[in-house]
Design a protein around this motif. Structure first.
Motif, PDB file in Angstrom:
ATOM      1  N   ALA A 114     -13.073  -7.272  19.958  1.00  0.00           N
ATOM      2  CA  ALA A 114     -12.639  -8.212  18.700  1.00  0.00           C
ATOM      3  C   ALA A 114     -14.045  -8.662  17.929  1.00  0.00           C
ATOM      4  O   ALA A 114     -13.725  -8.555  16.829  1.00  0.00           O
ATOM      5  N   ILE A 115     -15.038  -8.523  18.533  1.00  0.00           N
ATOM      6  CA  ILE A 115     -16.407  -8.919  17.855  1.00  0.00           C
ATOM      7  C   ILE A 115     -16.627  -7.701  17.127  1.00  0.00           C
ATOM      8  O   ILE A 115     -16.946  -7.960  15.855  1.00  0.00           O
ATOM      9  N   ALA A 116     -16.405  -6.466  17.534  1.00  0.00           N
ATOM     10  CA  ALA A 116     -16.674  -5.189  16.707  1.00  0.00           C
ATOM     11  C   ALA A 116     -15.795  -4.967  15.486  1.00  0.00           C
ATOM     12  O   ALA A 116     -16.357  -4.783  14.427  1.00  0.00           O
ATOM     13  N   ARG A 117     -14.518  -5.523  15.683  1.00  0.00           N
ATOM     14  CA  ARG A 117     -13.651  -5.615  14.506  1.00  0.00           C
ATOM     15  C   ARG A 117     -13.958  -6.354  13.421  1.00  0.00           C
ATOM     16  O   ARG A 117     -13.627  -6.235  12.499  1.00  0.00           O
ATOM     17  N   ARG A 118     -14.334  -7.671  14.061  1.00  0.00           N
ATOM     18  CA  ARG A 118     -14.552  -8.819  12.965  1.00  0.00           C
ATOM     19  C   ARG A 118     -15.983  -8.317  12.225  1.00  0.00           C
ATOM     20  O   ARG A 118     -15.993  -8.532  11.083  1.00  0.00           O
ATOM     21  N   GLU A 119     -17.034  -7.651  12.935  1.00  0.00           N
ATOM     22  CA  GLU A 119     -18.084  -7.135  12.300  1.00  0.00           C
ATOM     23  C   GLU A 119     -17.604  -6.128  11.153  1.00  0.00           C
ATOM     24  O   GLU A 119     -17.969  -5.956  10.051  1.00  0.00           O
ATOM     25  N   LEU A 120     -16.842  -5.042  11.617  1.00  0.00           N
ATOM     26  CA  LEU A 120     -16.551  -4.113  10.801  1.00  0.00           C
ATOM     27  C   LEU A 120     -15.454  -4.668   9.636  1.00  0.00           C
ATOM     28  O   LEU A 120     -15.690  -4.166   8.591  1.00  0.00           O
ATOM     29  N   SER A 121     -14.748  -5.698   9.809  1.00  0.00           N
ATOM     30  CA  SER A 121     -14.204  -6.263   8.851  1.00  0.00           C
ATOM     31  C   SER A 121     -14.807  -6.738   7.574  1.00  0.00           C
ATOM     32  O   SER A 121     -14.480  -6.961   6.510  1.00  0.00           O
ATOM     33  N   THR A 122     -15.966  -7.215   7.879  1.00  0.00           N
ATOM     34  CA  THR A 122     -16.830  -7.969   7.070  1.00  0.00           C
ATOM     35  C   THR A 122     -17.587  -6.892   6.329  1.00  0.00           C
ATOM     36  O   THR A 122     -17.566  -7.150   4.935  1.00  0.00           O
ATOM     37  N   TYR A 123     -17.874  -5.626   6.743  1.00  0.00           N
ATOM     38  CA  TYR A 123     -18.511  -4.664   6.082  1.00  0.00           C
ATOM     39  C   TYR A 123     -17.231  -4.055   5.013  1.00  0.00           C
ATOM     40  O   TYR A 123     -17.421  -3.595   4.028  1.00  0.00           O
ATOM     41  N   ILE A 124     -16.137  -3.854   5.497  1.00  0.00           N
ATOM     42  CA  ILE A 124     -15.055  -3.205   4.837  1.00  0.00           C
ATOM     43  C   ILE A 124     -14.530  -4.170   3.762  1.00  0.00           C
ATOM     44  O   ILE A 124     -14.595  -3.893   2.702  1.00  0.00           O
ATOM     45  N   VAL A 125     -14.599  -5.490   3.843  1.00  0.00           N
ATOM     46  CA  VAL A 125     -14.140  -6.648   2.801  1.00  0.00           C
ATOM     47  C   VAL A 125     -15.258  -6.767   1.776  1.00  0.00           C
ATOM     48  O   VAL A 125     -15.126  -6.540   0.365  1.00  0.00           O
ATOM     49  N   SER A 126     -16.631  -6.484   2.171  1.00  0.00           N
ATOM     50  CA  SER A 126     -17.562  -6.620   1.380  1.00  0.00           C
ATOM     51  C   SER A 126     -17.690  -5.365   0.392  1.00  0.00           C
ATOM     52  O   SER A 126     -18.118  -5.501  -0.876  1.00  0.00           O
ATOM     53  N   GLU A 127     -17.186  -4.087   0.809  1.00  0.00           N
ATOM     54  CA  GLU A 127     -17.334  -2.813  -0.153  1.00  0.00           C
ATOM     55  C   GLU A 127     -16.147  -2.866  -0.750  1.00  0.00           C
ATOM     56  O   GLU A 127     -16.059  -2.183  -1.889  1.00  0.00           O
ATOM     57  N   ALA A 128     -15.105  -3.177  -0.524  1.00  0.00           N
ATOM     58  CA  ALA A 128     -13.773  -3.139  -0.907  1.00  0.00           C
ATOM     59  C   ALA A 128     -13.881  -3.653  -2.836  1.00  0.00           C
ATOM     60  O   ALA A 128     -13.304  -2.929  -3.381  1.00  0.00           O
TER      61      ALA A 128
END
Length: 139
Positions: A114-128
């Motif tokens: 869950a922590i890794a997914r949350r971190e990954l989602s911040t990278y995906i959202v900031s790049e989108a």
């Protein structure tokens, strides 16, 4: 069809090549061709029978196996062996102790995921948005 009929139809005789199975060796008795233990406790694996005999008793295991069809016996024997060995390793909790350890580890891994997914989602959202803006500029 009655339950006793279904058991007798699926029974297969065990094959005994002169060497007694681990159970008969341990119990110091002659291993007969129709020995209930022979297919599940080969002579070269005495510790498995010793474990179930210590925990459950040979008579109880024999009764249990006799109530099952031939096809079900192997799974039952493997399960009894696993549980008996678990009780020997952990006399207080048995299998439940190992299951608890696995559940705790599973919970820890789910939290890490869950922590890794949350971190990954911040990278995906900031790049989108940047990618979207780049697409708009090219048109």
């Amino acid at each position: 069809m009655s339950s006793s009929n279904s058991h007798s139809q699926s029974q297969k005789p065990s094959i005994n090549y002169g060497s007694p199975c681990a159970a008969c060796k341990f119990l110091r008795r002659k291993c007969l061709p129709d020995c209930i233990f022979a297919p599940h406790f080969p002579a070269d694996q005495p510790k498995k029978f010793e474990a179930i005999h210590t925990i459950y008793g040979a008579s109880n295991v024999s009764k249990l196996l006799n109530q099952l069809s031939y096809d079900e016996r192997d799974k039952a024997a493997k399960s009894l062996i696993y549980e008996a060995e678990a009780w020997q390793r952990d006399p207080v909790h048995g299998c439940v102790g190992f299951i608890s350890i696995l559940q705790k580890r599973l919970n820890e891994l789910q939290i890490e995921l869950a922590i890794a997914r949350r971190e990954l989602s911040t990278y995906i959202v900031s790049e989108a948005p940047q990618d979207a803006n780049a697409f708009r500029r090219s048109n």
